[in-house]
Design an enzyme around this catalytic site. Structure first.
Site, PDB file in Angstrom:
ATOM      1  CG  ASP A 275      -2.028  -0.968   1.170  1.00  0.00           C
ATOM      2  OD1 ASP A 275      -2.023  -1.805   0.253  1.00  0.00           O
ATOM      3  OD2 ASP A 275      -2.909  -0.917   2.051  1.00  0.00           O
ATOM      4  CG  HIS A 433       2.366   0.185   4.249  1.00  0.00           C
ATOM      5  ND1 HIS A 433       2.138  -0.718   5.273  1.00  0.00           N
ATOM      6  CD2 HIS A 433       1.225   0.911   4.130  1.00  0.00           C
ATOM      7  CE1 HIS A 433       0.913  -0.538   5.754  1.00  0.00           C
ATOM      8  NE2 HIS A 433       0.336   0.442   5.075  1.00  0.00           N
TER       9      HIS A 433
END
Length: 901
Positions: A275, A433
């Site tokens: 992400d 991430h």
């Protein structure tokens, strides 16, 4: 002018956000309120109008939230499921509060650090002083400043003034110190880093557990939850249902429901998701790692990192969009993660739809093949948001395994958390991430373990997550991280035998191996047992093995390297079989059968070791090992982390003599071994040297220049594991002080490397037979890694005075990475050595533009201009060098050079 506390507070605010949360590709423009001036306009509030107390309060709140998140998530696996869920929800809420504060302070930060600000240098000095020496900061607090310092380094590099150059040097040293702090936590070792003596950050060296314990004295999880409106009830057994009641049924997830959590995947199936990108550096590095391992993934992009929309709703893409375009071309799914990473559960109407549809427009502008997937920031959603997804024909993808890489600054901790969660769940979607360096560091270790344990990885096929059925065979090798916890060594060298012929080079060989292990491969000095001459008695050698290794704290994830340089002997047994011996210093040739150390004893020692991998290298000649060679595996590097490895490389057979007289006082075998460890043994260019690769380089090379035939194989008890050395990237900036090899060494190396590396090599096995070792093929890697490898090869070639070949390698490094200051300097110095002084000066100028605080580059630049006859420019370069390194050992000589100009 703004006061120092404001500058510190505002800048640290951004640091904490960078360490704990989202790092956008480009900073979004401030949204002007109707009737109010934009933050960057002349009508914006002057710096003196900044509310110091308000900024300081925001800083304290941000720092508090950063620490509270750590307390909430510490030991989370020990919490009951309900309490763990509540702790994560509150942690995400605290994180979101930090993001809102950062958005409000961005404009203030721009004002305080703008190049037009006359107090900019003073402000940065105050910031660095805070980070380096504030007594209230723990080492782990400082890890939050890493991304900030990297950004500041780039900003300061744009200013060519001498004060800015000094600041650049200082920030560079602070970043190096932060790297040491991270490694300190990574290995959980309390040790003093001697090379930090000149750095501004003084390490306190508290362990991570100690840091968390200190935070728990400041905050308690219960109190943090309570402050956020949550009290976790006691855990009690559920009451039995009363007569006539039906227990409430828990929802069962379905594979085709509106949201995908990963619970419906097949057993031992994983979906990797990343992400908040794309990130200008880390996204590419993550995709390179995924490509190396051949696994798919989904990247959920934040819209403002891709571009913006004009008044008519048309997409205007930025540089981040090119990163995502490359991901799509490489076959990765790229989905939608909202436009601004807002908490969409609190949004309604057009604003909610804009967050979803705006990013979808940008992704479609990059490629119509974008994945029709959406992930709600923080997992926060409402019924209106779900309806908006349905209208846009997007499917919500959640997760059931959270790496918490946004909150945890220690890569090994992230790895352990993910692996434990996967082990418990057995399947699912992992949330990472692609905006953190720590994720890049943790990912290979996660993949190594999951692949070794037989997990498969699913990709999005447009309708669901499916595991692709590959029709191509698995690659011969893929790169892995070494995965070792600690490294141990026993290094033995004997010249001064009492009753055997004396040797000349064994002690120097042992010393060279010890220095290489410590200086190049980061073996801790206290874990390298060295026995030389009179110390290397039979009892002391066996004690080193038994006391230091077998019973000395070696763990199952450690590695052990053993090197012996001395006499070897062979005895014919009554059965007709030969038995080999290594000869300690106190052995008697007439009694070596009882006072030397037989290979059977070495076998017993090898089998009793608890370490993952052990590698015995014997610079002695003998035969009759009586050993067996372990079977190979086409994918052994993939599961190398779980395979025991016990391997041996010997210098030759019992009827051969060790060839002394190699360069720098080494035997030919050890000199060749050192060249292999210096990088020539990395036959496939992946940055790793396995024992098998080392044997494939050393054995034929030694045989080509001597009468020795080195042998290699696996000892009993080996399960196919391969000892691994991880090559560190070279960091040396070439200069007049760089040592080149002697004429003798260059001559021998030219013979060692005269024969091109074949696809396979024939090497003696430990039983005296022959075996073929297949040279591993090239592997995919990132451009940064390729550039580093090219630079490292160039450095080797320079030291061998192969200037044309070195120039080609440094040029290749710069083609791959145009901002590579190290390669630019080194290319310049190759020109300098060839008396091409104008060309050299141009590259040294390029170097100081890329790295304005690199003192040695200014010295090289001054020398080049002096040789080219440009005294004024030479003086200016020398002056800058002396400003940056006034106490360097070369400073007096540089001052003399200036006087002569």
């Amino acid at each position: 002018m703004t006061s120092k506390p404001i500058k510190i507070a505002a800048t640290v605010v951004v640091a904490l956000a960078a360490g704990a949360g989202i790092y956008t590709y480009t900073r979004p423009a401030a949204i002007a309120t109707p009737g109010a001036p934009a933050s960057g306009s002349p009508a914006a509030a002057p710096q003196s109008a900044v509310d110091t107390a308000a900024v300081a309060a925001q800083f304290r709140d941000l720092l508090g939230n950063f620490r509270k998140i750590i307390v909430l998530l510490a030991d989370e696996q020990s919490l009951p499921e309900g309490a763990r869920d509540e702790a994560r929800k509150v942690g995400q809420a605290l994180f979101h509060e930090n993001q809102e504060r950062i958005a409000k302070l961005d404009a203030v930060l721009d004002q305080l650090t703008a190049p037009t600000n006359p107090g900019r240098v003073e402000a940065l000095d105050s910031l660095l002083t805070y980070i380096e020496s504030d007594p209230g900061l723990y080492d782990a607090d400082r890890l939050a400043f890493r991304e900030l310092l990297q950004s500041l380094l780039a900003d300061v590099a744009k200013d060519s003034s001498l004060p800015a150059i000094k600041l650049h040097k200082r920030i560079s040293e602070d970043l190096d110190a932060l790297g040491e702090i991270e490694r300190n936590y990574e290995k959980e070792i309390r040790q003093i880093f001697g090379n930090l003596g000149q750095r501004a950050i003084e390490l306190k060296r508290e362990r991570w557990d100690d840091y968390v314990a200190q935070l728990k004295k400041l905050y308690s999880r219960e109190q943090i939850l309570k402050e956020n409106g949550i009290v976790v009830p006691y855990t009690v057994p559920p009451a039995a249902p009363s007569a006539g009641t039906v227990p409430e049924a828990k929802p069962v997830p379905k594979k085709d429901e509106a949201e995908i959590f990963g619970l419906g995947l097949p057993k031992k199936t994983i979906v990797l998701t990343f992400d908040d990108g794309p990130h200008r550096r880390y996204t590419e590095e993550i995709s390179a790692i995924l490509k190396q391992y051949g696994v798919p993934a989904v990247f959920f992009n934040v819209g403002r990192n891709l571009g913006s929309l004009d008044a008519e709703g048309h997409a205007k893409l930025n540089a981040g969009a090119e990163v995502s375009r490359k991901l799509m071309k490489e076959g990765y799914a790229v989905g939608n993660h909202s436009f601004s990473h807002a908490q969409l559960s609190k949004q309604t109407g057009d604003k909610l739809k804009g967050e979803i549809l705006g990013t979808d427009t940008l992704l479609k502008a990059i490629s119509p093949e974008r994945a029709a997937l959406f992930r709600f920031p923080y997992g926060a959603r409402n019924s209106e948001g779900m309806a908006a997804l349905a209208d846009a024909h997007l499917k919500s993808v959640m997760w059931n395994i959270d790496s918490l890489d946004w909150a945890d600054p220690v890569p090994s901790s992230i790895t352990n958390r993910v692996l434990a969660s996967v082990d418990k769940a057995g399947r699912g979607i992992i949330l990472f991430h692609d905006i953190h360096e720590r994720t890049v560091k943790a990912l290979p270790a996660v993949l190594d373990k999951l692949i070794a344990e037989g997990y498969q990885f699913a990709a999005w096929d447009g309708t669901s997550f499916q595991v692709a059925k590959s029709t191509t065979p698995a690659p011969e090798k893929v790169p892995v991280t070494t995965g070792y916890a600690n490294s141990w060594a026993v290094v033995i060298g004997i010249d001064d035998y009492a009753k055997w012929p004396k040797l000349q080079y064994a002690v120097r060989d042992a010393q060279g191996i010890r220095e290489t292990l410590i200086e190049k491969f980061a073996f801790a000095p206290e874990r390298v047992v060295t026995l030389k001459n009179g110390e290397a008695t039979r009892n002391n050698i066996l004690a080193a093995f038994h006391d230091k290794l077998v019973h000395g704290g070696v763990q199952k994830n450690d590695r052990i390297f053993v090197f012996f340089a001395g006499h070897g002997a062979t005895r014919k047994l009554s059965s007709g079989r030969d038995l080999g011996y290594i000869v300690p210093v106190d052995s008697d040739p007439a009694q070596f059968a009882t006072d030397a150390i037989p290979m059977t004893e070495i076998q017993n020692i090898a089998e009793s070791l608890t370490a993952k991998h052990a590698f015995f290298v014997m610079d002695a000649c003998y035969s009759g090992l009586g050993l067996t060679r372990g079977a190979g595996s086409s994918s052994f590097l993939r599961d190398n982390a779980k395979r025991i490895g016990r391997q041996m490389l010997t210098a030759g057979g019992g009827d051969q003599l060790v060839a002394d007289g190699g360069p720098n006082g080494h035997s030919v075998f050890t000199w060749t071994l050192l060249q292999g460890l210096a990088g020539k043994g990395d036959l496939n260019g992946d940055g790793l040297i396995t024992a098998t690769e080392l044997a494939a380089y050393v054995a034929p090379a030694v045989s080509s220049v001597s009468n020795q035939t080195p042998a290699f194989g696996s000892l009993p008890g080996s399960e196919g594991g391969d000892f691994v050395f991880e090559l560190p990237g070279e960091t040396e900036f070439l200069s007049p002080n760089t040592t080149q090899l002697s004429t003798e060494a260059i001559a021998l190396n030219s013979k060692l490397d005269a024969k091109p590396q074949a696809a396979s090599v024939t090497v003696k096995d430990l039983q005296g037979g022959e075996q073929k070792i297949v040279t591993p093929g090239a592997v995919p890697t990132s451009t940064r890694q390729l550039a580093q490898r090219a630079n490292d090869r160039g450095l080797q070639l320079y030291k061998e005075k192969q200037y044309a070949a070195a120039e080609a390698q440094f040029t290749e490094a710069l083609k791959l990475r145009p901002d590579f200051a190290l390669a630019a300097n080194n290319l310049g110095f190759v020109f300098y050595k060839q008396e091409k002084y104008r060309e050299a000066a141009r590259w040294f100028e390029n170097t100081v533009r890329m790295d304005p605080s690199r003192a040695i580059a200014y010295l090289n630049l001054g020398d080049a201009y002096a040789k080219a006859g440009d005294a004024a420019k030479a003086k200016a370069a020398y002056k800058t060098y002396l400003e940056l390194a006034p106490t360097a050992s070369t400073a007096p000589a540089v001052r003399q050079k200036m006087e002569k100009l």
